[in-house]
Design a protein around this motif. Structure first.
Motif, short mmCIF file in Angstrom:
data_model
loop_
_atom_site.label_atom_id
_atom_site.label_comp_id
_atom_site.label_asym_id
_atom_site.label_seq_id
_atom_site.Cartn_x
_atom_site.Cartn_y
_atom_site.Cartn_z
N MET A 29 0.85 -1.19 0.00
CA MET A 29 0.00 0.00 0.00
C MET A 29 0.89 1.25 0.00
O MET A 29 1.86 1.31 0.75
CB MET A 29 -0.90 0.02 1.24
N GLU A 30 0.54 2.22 -0.83
CA GLU A 30 1.27 3.49 -0.85
C GLU A 30 0.41 4.58 -0.24
O GLU A 30 -0.78 4.70 -0.55
CB GLU A 30 1.63 3.87 -2.28
N LEU A 31 1.00 5.35 0.65
CA LEU A 31 0.33 6.46 1.31
C LEU A 31 0.96 7.76 0.84
O LEU A 31 2.19 7.89 0.89
CB LEU A 31 0.44 6.32 2.83
N THR A 32 0.12 8.69 0.38
CA THR A 32 0.61 10.01 -0.03
C THR A 32 -0.07 11.07 0.79
O THR A 32 -1.29 11.08 0.94
CB THR A 32 0.31 10.26 -1.53
N LYS A 33 0.73 11.96 1.35
CA LYS A 33 0.22 13.07 2.17
C LYS A 33 -0.03 14.28 1.28
O LYS A 33 0.82 14.65 0.47
CB LYS A 33 1.25 13.42 3.24
N PHE A 34 -1.20 14.88 1.43
CA PHE A 34 -1.50 16.15 0.78
C PHE A 34 -1.59 17.23 1.85
O PHE A 34 -1.56 16.96 3.05
CB PHE A 34 -2.78 16.03 -0.03
N THR A 35 -1.68 18.48 1.42
CA THR A 35 -1.65 19.60 2.36
C THR A 35 -2.74 19.47 3.43
O THR A 35 -3.89 19.13 3.12
CB THR A 35 -1.81 20.92 1.60
N HIS A 36 -2.35 19.75 4.64
CA HIS A 36 -3.20 19.79 5.82
C HIS A 36 -3.68 18.41 6.24
O HIS A 36 -2.92 17.66 6.83
CB HIS A 36 -4.36 20.77 5.65
N ALA A 37 -4.93 18.05 5.91
CA ALA A 37 -5.54 16.88 6.54
C ALA A 37 -5.93 15.79 5.56
O ALA A 37 -6.72 14.91 5.90
CB ALA A 37 -6.78 17.32 7.33
N CYS A 38 -5.40 15.79 4.37
CA CYS A 38 -5.80 14.85 3.32
C CYS A 38 -4.71 13.83 3.06
O CYS A 38 -3.53 14.19 2.96
CB CYS A 38 -6.13 15.61 2.04
N VAL A 39 -5.12 12.57 2.95
CA VAL A 39 -4.19 11.51 2.56
C VAL A 39 -4.84 10.65 1.48
O VAL A 39 -6.06 10.54 1.41
CB VAL A 39 -3.75 10.61 3.74
#
Length: 213
Positions: free
Chosen positions: A1-11
């Motif tokens: 599984m790949e997890l990508t963080k976006f700005t603030h509170a989104c993944v």
């Protein structure tokens, strides 16, 4: 599984060619939703949900499904997606991911501000996203998405939560209100706790991805 963080509170979580997005609110990049088959939304605050961008995502991907609490679902009547209402204890499968719902309430912001519903999500028994709460997951959590800055929390509460959950990995979320000085302070505290627990605990930059085993 790949997890990508976006700005603030989104993944965004991806595996086997399928993508699931959590809390694509107004502070995060709309690109987080590109090609997503499922969206999980913890609660109704604008930094976690933005109806218009969900409408656009659903028009681009007609099979899109949204899973959230009753209060959020009531605001998404104009979104042409299948919207499911979930509560604490529910389990479901979507876009190839197994999800368990954990939690009921947002953390207290202020005595004069009503507490809203908030549901956290444990995905594939791997990633726990509590939303705007420090809800005990009630089980071992390999990867915790830990809130690190908010009007409703203190830094000491973040540290206590990390010590209570004791994940193998933890990555910062809810950090979009901080400038570089504040982010540097968060980084130092996360590094200190990582050393103390012997775990990977750190902040991901927006757009950064990690592979979870």
């Amino acid at each position: 599984m790949e997890l990508t963080k976006f700005t603030h509170a989104c993944v965004r979580l991806e595996k086997d060619g399928s993508a699931l997005v959590i809390d694509p609110g107004a502070f995060s990049e709309e690109s987080s939703l590109r090609g997503a088959r499922a969206v999980l939304i913890t609660h109704e605050h604008f930094d976690h949900v933005e109806a218009e961008r969900l409408r656009r995502a659903a028009e681009a991907e007609p099979s899109l499904e949204i899973w959230t609490n009753e209060a959020v679902a009531a605001t998404l009547t104009d979104v042409p997606a299948k919207v499911h209402v979930v509560r604490h204890g529910d389990t479901f499968e979507t876009a190839g991911f197994a999800v368990r719902v954990v939690g009921e309430w947002h953390a207290l912001n202020h005595p004069d501000v009503p507490v809203v519903s908030n549901v956290g999500f444990l995905v594939d028994e791997e990633v726990f996203y509590p939303g705007d709460a420090l809800t005990p997951p009630g089980t071992e959590v390999p990867t915790l998405l830990v809130p690190t800055n908010a009007p409703w929390m203190k830094l000491a509460e973040m540290v206590d939560y990390l010590r209570e959950v004791r994940p193998a990995r933890a990555y910062s979320t809810h950090d979009g209100l901080l400038n570089d000085l504040g982010l540097g302070l968060v980084d130092r505290w996360l590094e200190t706790e990582a050393d103390r627990q012997g775990a990977e605990i750190r902040r991901l930059a927006p757009g950064e991805s990690v592979t979870l085993s």
